[in-house]
Design a protein around this motif. Structure first.
Motif, PDB file in Angstrom:
ATOM      1  N   THR A 156       0.842  -1.189   0.207  1.00 40.74           N
ATOM      2  CA  THR A 156       0.017  -0.106  -0.047  1.00 40.74           C
ATOM      3  C   THR A 156       0.740   1.342  -0.080  1.00 40.74           C
ATOM      4  OG1 THR A 156      -0.098  -0.279   2.346  1.00 40.74           O
ATOM      5  CG2 THR A 156      -1.984  -1.085   1.040  1.00 40.74           C
ATOM      6  N   ARG A 157       0.311   2.343   0.053  1.00 39.60           N
ATOM      7  CA  ARG A 157       0.904   3.726  -0.014  1.00 39.60           C
ATOM      8  C   ARG A 157       0.421   4.608   1.164  1.00 39.60           C
ATOM      9  NH1 ARG A 157      -3.081   6.568  -1.538  1.00 39.60           N
ATOM     10  NH2 ARG A 157      -4.391   5.682  -3.324  1.00 39.60           N
ATOM     11  N   PRO A 158       0.765   5.829   1.547  1.00 39.68           N
ATOM     12  CA  PRO A 158       0.091   6.861   2.269  1.00 39.68           C
ATOM     13  C   PRO A 158      -1.261   7.206   1.760  1.00 39.68           C
ATOM     14  CG  PRO A 158       2.378   7.200   2.184  1.00 39.68           C
ATOM     15  CD  PRO A 158       2.201   5.994   1.165  1.00 39.68           C
ATOM     16  N   GLY A 159      -2.302   6.943   2.246  1.00 39.15           N
ATOM     17  CA  GLY A 159      -3.615   7.304   1.766  1.00 39.15           C
ATOM     18  C   GLY A 159      -4.542   6.083   1.368  1.00 39.15           C
ATOM     19  N   GLU A 196       1.802   0.449  15.221  1.00 37.48           N
ATOM     20  CA  GLU A 196       2.342   0.892  13.927  1.00 37.48           C
ATOM     21  C   GLU A 196       2.325   2.439  13.792  1.00 37.48           C
ATOM     22  OE1 GLU A 196       4.235   1.356  10.853  1.00 37.48           O
ATOM     23  OE2 GLU A 196       4.089  -0.617  11.342  1.00 37.48           O
ATOM     24  N   PRO A 197       3.437   3.324  13.610  1.00 35.77           N
ATOM     25  CA  PRO A 197       3.257   4.497  13.419  1.00 35.77           C
ATOM     26  C   PRO A 197       2.553   4.846  12.059  1.00 35.77           C
ATOM     27  CG  PRO A 197       5.537   3.895  13.450  1.00 35.77           C
ATOM     28  CD  PRO A 197       4.563   2.596  13.944  1.00 35.77           C
ATOM     29  N   ARG A 198       2.712   4.035  10.992  1.00 36.79           N
ATOM     30  CA  ARG A 198       2.195   4.278   9.674  1.00 36.79           C
ATOM     31  C   ARG A 198       0.675   4.293   9.651  1.00 36.79           C
ATOM     32  NH1 ARG A 198       5.885   0.320   6.553  1.00 36.79           N
ATOM     33  NH2 ARG A 198       5.477  -0.771   8.641  1.00 36.79           N
ATOM     34  N   LEU A 199      -0.038   3.813  10.715  1.00 33.81           N
ATOM     35  CA  LEU A 199      -1.568   3.584  10.545  1.00 33.81           C
ATOM     36  C   LEU A 199      -1.968   4.292  11.595  1.00 33.81           C
ATOM     37  CD1 LEU A 199      -1.472  -0.566  10.375  1.00 33.81           C
ATOM     38  CD2 LEU A 199      -1.871   1.382   8.319  1.00 33.81           C
ATOM     39  N   THR A 200      -3.270   4.975  11.142  1.00 35.33           N
ATOM     40  CA  THR A 200      -4.408   5.272  12.124  1.00 35.33           C
ATOM     41  C   THR A 200      -5.655   4.434  12.112  1.00 35.33           C
ATOM     42  OG1 THR A 200      -5.506   7.292  13.019  1.00 35.33           O
ATOM     43  CG2 THR A 200      -4.912   7.126  10.825  1.00 35.33           C
ATOM     44  N   ALA A 201      -6.172   3.916  13.249  1.00 32.28           N
ATOM     45  CA  ALA A 201      -7.332   2.902  12.872  1.00 32.28           C
ATOM     46  C   ALA A 201      -8.454   3.151  13.882  1.00 32.28           C
ATOM     47  CB  ALA A 201      -6.646   1.461  12.834  1.00 32.28           C
ATOM     48  N   THR A 202      -9.383   2.389  13.662  1.00 32.22           N
ATOM     49  CA  THR A 202     -10.481   2.465  14.481  1.00 32.22           C
ATOM     50  C   THR A 202     -11.130   0.969  14.138  1.00 32.22           C
ATOM     51  OG1 THR A 202     -12.414   3.323  15.712  1.00 32.22           O
ATOM     52  CG2 THR A 202     -12.269   3.319  13.353  1.00 32.22           C
ATOM     53  N   ALA A 203     -11.945   0.554  15.146  1.00 26.76           N
ATOM     54  CA  ALA A 203     -12.648  -0.835  15.067  1.00 26.76           C
ATOM     55  C   ALA A 203     -14.147  -0.504  15.582  1.00 26.76           C
ATOM     56  CB  ALA A 203     -11.965  -1.980  15.668  1.00 26.76           C
ATOM     57  N   LEU A 204     -15.124  -1.258  15.002  1.00 23.45           N
ATOM     58  CA  LEU A 204     -16.395  -1.022  15.234  1.00 23.45           C
ATOM     59  C   LEU A 204     -17.221  -2.299  15.415  1.00 23.45           C
ATOM     60  CD1 LEU A 204     -17.643   1.393  12.390  1.00 23.45           C
ATOM     61  CD2 LEU A 204     -17.167   2.033  14.620  1.00 23.45           C
ATOM     62  N   GLN A 205     -17.704  -2.534  16.497  1.00 22.82           N
ATOM     63  CA  GLN A 205     -18.511  -3.543  16.826  1.00 22.82           C
ATOM     64  C   GLN A 205     -19.699  -3.819  15.909  1.00 22.82           C
ATOM     65  OE1 GLN A 205     -18.943  -4.848  21.000  1.00 22.82           O
ATOM     66  NE2 GLN A 205     -18.325  -2.846  21.453  1.00 22.82           N
ATOM     67  N   THR A 206     -20.335  -4.825  15.376  1.00 23.30           N
ATOM     68  CA  THR A 206     -21.523  -4.886  14.627  1.00 23.30           C
ATOM     69  C   THR A 206     -22.446  -6.180  15.042  1.00 23.30           C
ATOM     70  OG1 THR A 206     -20.554  -6.270  12.994  1.00 23.30           O
ATOM     71  CG2 THR A 206     -20.560  -3.966  12.473  1.00 23.30           C
ATOM     72  N   VAL A 207     -23.790  -5.983  15.035  1.00 19.63           N
ATOM     73  CA  VAL A 207     -24.640  -7.081  15.028  1.00 19.63           C
ATOM     74  C   VAL A 207     -25.608  -7.046  13.840  1.00 19.63           C
ATOM     75  CG1 VAL A 207     -24.422  -6.733  17.572  1.00 19.63           C
ATOM     76  CG2 VAL A 207     -26.358  -5.507  16.429  1.00 19.63           C
ATOM     77  N   MET A 216     -12.369  -3.788  11.352  1.00 18.34           N
ATOM     78  CA  MET A 216     -11.391  -2.488  11.679  1.00 18.34           C
ATOM     79  C   MET A 216     -11.048  -1.913  10.406  1.00 18.34           C
ATOM     80  SD  MET A 216      -7.604  -3.043  13.374  1.00 18.34           S
ATOM     81  CE  MET A 216      -8.179  -3.832  14.730  1.00 18.34           C
ATOM     82  N   MET A 217     -10.681  -0.776  10.497  1.00 20.34           N
ATOM     83  CA  MET A 217     -10.186   0.248   9.480  1.00 20.34           C
ATOM     84  C   MET A 217      -9.299   0.764   9.777  1.00 20.34           C
ATOM     85  SD  MET A 217     -14.263   1.443   8.344  1.00 20.34           S
ATOM     86  CE  MET A 217     -14.639   1.179  10.052  1.00 20.34           C
ATOM     87  N   ALA A 218      -8.161   0.685   8.883  1.00 23.51           N
ATOM     88  CA  ALA A 218      -6.800   1.611   9.327  1.00 23.51           C
ATOM     89  C   ALA A 218      -6.424   2.245   7.800  1.00 23.51           C
ATOM     90  CB  ALA A 218      -5.692   0.414   9.675  1.00 23.51           C
ATOM     91  N   LEU A 219      -6.145   3.450   8.235  1.00 22.89           N
ATOM     92  CA  LEU A 219      -5.859   4.303   7.121  1.00 22.89           C
ATOM     93  C   LEU A 219      -4.252   4.497   7.106  1.00 22.89           C
ATOM     94  CD1 LEU A 219      -6.528   6.568   4.805  1.00 22.89           C
ATOM     95  CD2 LEU A 219      -6.299   8.162   6.854  1.00 22.89           C
ATOM     96  N   VAL A 220      -3.401   4.069   5.868  1.00 24.94           N
ATOM     97  CA  VAL A 220      -2.152   4.391   5.881  1.00 24.94           C
ATOM     98  C   VAL A 220      -1.700   5.834   5.918  1.00 24.94           C
ATOM     99  CG1 VAL A 220       0.159   3.656   4.628  1.00 24.94           C
ATOM    100  CG2 VAL A 220      -1.880   2.100   4.785  1.00 24.94           C
TER     101      VAL A 220
END
Length: 222
Positions: A156-159, A196-207, A216-220
């Motif tokens: 991947t790349r930044p973005g 990982e310093p190259r990532l900013t991320a969050t996670a969402l619980q789903t039902v 989980m979604m992580a932006l490079v």
């Protein structure tokens, strides 16, 4: 709140916001008939993947774990003309079902299916100069998620956006003493993302119709 109500709510939103789709419905039916496990993403989750790829302006997508091609179709439909999905599937029988489903959706010229263990095909992709991919969707064997993360960062790349499915594991992700290798794979994956310093991320619980889980979604970023 019960799983039956979760499914009822999914059906309500899917009926209004997703709607019927012959190709996707055929993909599920064909996969069921071929004996594939019914673990593909739900319809609303598939549309979420589609919207995320569109918001990214993605032209290239890497999918780790094809199954019957249901999520592949959603992702491929998000791409502009000339866009490409490379999807990796370990099981040759699953790959054949996916290939037929993708052809049935009219997307054979958009999707490349690579058959073999992803930990074998990912190095091949890198060696052949594929990437950087705009979106990576990880939905395969959870014990290997830490390795999939490492390869995703290389490809991947930044973005770029990295999305991982099934990270909540029915809530078992909080159990550090779990003996389930899937749980431990997700926990290690999460720890690596967090560090990982190259990532900013969050996670969402789903039902929903697929039970209790999450993404989980992580932006490079670098």
């Amino acid at each position: 709140m019960t799983p039956a109500r979760w499914t009822e709510v999914d059906d309500y939103f899917n009926g209004l916001l997703v709607g019927p789709d012959a190709a996707l419905e055929a993909a599920v039916e064909n996969s069921d008939a071929a004996g594939l496990p019914a673990i593909q993403v739900a319809a609303n989750q598939g549309k979420l993947l589609n919207l995320l790829a569109r918001l990214q302006g993605a032209r290239t997508v890497l999918e780790i774990g094809t199954l019957g091609g249901y999520s592949t179709i959603w992702l491929a439909r998000a791409l502009p003309e000339g866009g490409r999905v490379v999807t990796l599937e370990a099981d040759p029988a699953y790959a054949e079902v996916a290939r037929a489903n993708i052809e049935g959706a009219g997307l054979a010229d958009v999707v490349e299916i690579r058959v073999g263990r992803a930990l074998d095909t990912l190095p091949e992709l890198a060696a052949q100069g594929h990437g950087p991919f705009d979106v990576v969707f990880i939905d395969a064997d959870k014990p290997s998620n830490p390795d999939y993360l490492a390869w995703s960062l290389k490809l991947t790349r930044p973005g770029s956006l990295i999305i991982a499915d099934n990270v909540v594991r029915d809530g078992e992700v909080v159990d550090g003493a779990s003996e389930d290798p899937k749980v431990q794979g997700v926990r290690r994956f999460t720890e690596l993302v967090a560090a990982e310093p190259r990532l900013t991320a969050t996670a969402l619980q789903t039902v929903g119709s697929k039970g209790y889980d999450g993404l989980m979604m992580a932006l490079v970023t670098g």
